[in-house]
Design a protein around this motif. Structure first.
Motif, short mmCIF file in Angstrom:
data_model
loop_
_atom_site.label_atom_id
_atom_site.label_comp_id
_atom_site.label_asym_id
_atom_site.label_seq_id
_atom_site.Cartn_x
_atom_site.Cartn_y
_atom_site.Cartn_z
N PHE A 68 29.95 -10.05 13.03
CA PHE A 68 31.10 -10.33 12.18
C PHE A 68 31.80 -9.04 11.74
O PHE A 68 33.02 -9.00 11.63
CB PHE A 68 30.67 -11.13 10.95
CG PHE A 68 30.38 -12.57 11.24
CD1 PHE A 68 31.29 -13.35 11.93
CD2 PHE A 68 29.19 -13.15 10.83
CE1 PHE A 68 31.03 -14.69 12.20
CE2 PHE A 68 28.92 -14.48 11.09
CZ PHE A 68 29.84 -15.25 11.78
N LEU A 69 31.04 -7.99 11.50
CA LEU A 69 31.64 -6.72 11.09
C LEU A 69 32.51 -6.15 12.20
O LEU A 69 33.65 -5.71 11.95
CB LEU A 69 30.55 -5.72 10.71
CG LEU A 69 31.02 -4.37 10.19
CD1 LEU A 69 31.82 -4.52 8.91
CD2 LEU A 69 29.83 -3.44 9.96
N ILE A 70 32.00 -6.18 13.43
CA ILE A 70 32.75 -5.62 14.56
C ILE A 70 33.93 -6.50 14.93
O ILE A 70 35.08 -6.04 15.05
CB ILE A 70 31.83 -5.40 15.77
CG1 ILE A 70 30.80 -4.31 15.46
CG2 ILE A 70 32.65 -5.01 17.01
CD1 ILE A 70 29.77 -4.11 16.54
N SER A 71 33.67 -7.80 15.12
CA SER A 71 34.75 -8.69 15.55
C SER A 71 35.78 -8.89 14.44
O SER A 71 36.98 -8.96 14.71
CB SER A 71 34.18 -10.04 15.99
OG SER A 71 33.50 -10.69 14.94
N GLY A 162 41.39 -5.09 23.28
CA GLY A 162 40.60 -5.01 24.51
C GLY A 162 39.11 -4.94 24.23
O GLY A 162 38.30 -5.61 24.87
N VAL A 163 38.74 -4.12 23.24
CA VAL A 163 37.33 -3.98 22.88
C VAL A 163 36.78 -5.29 22.34
O VAL A 163 35.71 -5.75 22.74
CB VAL A 163 37.14 -2.85 21.84
CG1 VAL A 163 35.71 -2.85 21.31
CG2 VAL A 163 37.46 -1.50 22.47
N VAL A 164 37.51 -5.92 21.42
CA VAL A 164 36.99 -7.13 20.77
C VAL A 164 36.96 -8.31 21.74
O VAL A 164 36.08 -9.17 21.65
CB VAL A 164 37.79 -7.46 19.50
CG1 VAL A 164 39.08 -8.20 19.80
CG2 VAL A 164 36.93 -8.26 18.53
N HIS A 238 35.64 -20.07 26.57
CA HIS A 238 35.71 -20.95 27.73
C HIS A 238 36.35 -20.31 28.97
O HIS A 238 36.21 -20.85 30.06
CB HIS A 238 36.47 -22.22 27.38
CG HIS A 238 35.74 -23.10 26.42
ND1 HIS A 238 35.84 -22.95 25.04
CD2 HIS A 238 34.86 -24.12 26.62
CE1 HIS A 238 35.06 -23.86 24.45
NE2 HIS A 238 34.46 -24.57 25.37
N ALA A 239 37.06 -19.19 28.80
CA ALA A 239 37.74 -18.61 29.96
C ALA A 239 37.51 -17.12 30.13
O ALA A 239 37.92 -16.55 31.14
CB ALA A 239 39.24 -18.90 29.87
N GLY A 240 36.90 -16.45 29.16
CA GLY A 240 36.60 -15.04 29.32
C GLY A 240 37.62 -14.12 28.69
O GLY A 240 38.73 -14.51 28.34
N ALA A 241 37.22 -12.85 28.56
CA ALA A 241 38.02 -11.86 27.86
C ALA A 241 39.31 -11.52 28.58
O ALA A 241 40.38 -11.41 27.97
CB ALA A 241 37.19 -10.59 27.66
#
Length: 292
Positions: A68-71, A162-164, A238-241
């Motif tokens: 939760f902290l990162i996202s 991009g990272v998250v 459901h579909a990816g980053a």
């Protein structure tokens, strides 16, 4: 097909968020924090209430606090702080163009850490998407805008997304659903904002003044943030980053179309070609779509 629909909804919510951020016109960091405290408070209260009335477990932070902290910081808080902070200092077209670099950042991170198979089709799809943005906007630097420090600050936003994107896809906590993740992220971001506000002297009067100044804009910002958050987590799950990151292209093109329909904005002569390139870029992306 539903994944494309949710991606378009995500793009529409992001486009609304950018427009509302520009209209709020927060010129100082304290003003940005006051806005964030209000709208994150509304968003968190709504999500927690929804879980409560559905008699579902509230988000638990034991074992999931780092997630939760990162996202919450990189996906919820940092991009919105940058958006609110830089919009008064740069043309909208340049900000939108920089924002659409998120798929490039996601593809780069995915390739470097070998999180998914990138493939030449996806790279070509990203290139077509950026070309579609360029055609839709025209040259964002055509007015010979001088270099600004704010352009560099704005570049943090697509990198953060991009990272998250990649982090959420890979590290989704077990036994937590969509609403739990969205509520936990919003609550974490709200707590960070409150702490920063206390440290930097944001008073209750500042927050109340912000509410009185732009009540309907804050409600709109909260609704768009809530929709964007739910659509983001659904699509990543459901579909990816990489697929999710292409919503930034949709947000720009849908935003331009909405401006034309509701505010009589003049569209570029190449807008039809831009939409066709965008659709083709999504088709290329779908050739190697993530399998859950």
């Amino acid at each position: 097909m539903s994944k494309f629909f949710y991606q378009l909804l995500l793009g529409l919510a992001l486009a609304a968020h950018v427009s509302l951020s520009k209209m709020i016109d927060a010129h100082s960091f304290k003003a940005v924090l006051a806005v964030l405290i209000v709208y994150l408070g509304i968003t968190t209260a709504f999500l927690v209430s929804l879980l409560y009335f559905q008699k579902r477990q509230l988000p638990y932070f034991r074992g999931s606090g780092v997630f939760f902290l990162i996202s919450g910081s990189l996906g919820f808080l940092l991009p919105v702080m940058i958006e609110l902070g830089v919009m008064p200092h740069m043309p909208v077209t340049i900000f939108l163009f920089i924002g659409t670099l998120a798929p490039v950042a996601t593809l780069g991170i995915t390739a470097i850490f070998r999180l998914e198979k990138v493939g030449i089709q996806r790279v070509f799809g990203a290139i077509l998407g950026i070309l579609a943005v360029y055609l839709a906007l025209g040259n964002p630097f055509q007015n010979h805008e001088s270099w600004s420090f704010w352009y560099l600050v704005a570049l943090i936003m697509p990198l953060s997304y991009g990272v998250v994107d990649c982090y959420v896809e890979r590290c989704w906590p077990k036994d937590m659903g969509l609403l739990h993740i969205a509520a936990g992220d919003a609550a974490t971001a709200l707590c960070i904002c409150i702490v920063l506000g206390l440290l930097l002297g944001v008073t209750p009067d500042n927050v109340i003044t912000t509410v009185h100044k732009s009540p309907w804009l804050l409600i709109g910002l909260s609704v768009s943030a809530l929709c964007a958050s739910l659509m983001f987590f659904f699509t990543v799950r459901h579909a990816g980053a990489v697929f999710t990151s292409f919503a930034t292209f949709a947000s720009l093109l849908l935003g331009l179309l909405a401006d034309s329909l509701f505010f009589n904005a003049i569209l570029s002569d190449s807008i039809v070609v831009a939409f066709l390139l965008f659709i083709f870029s999504l088709l290329l992306l779908n050739l190697h779509q993530h399998k859950p």
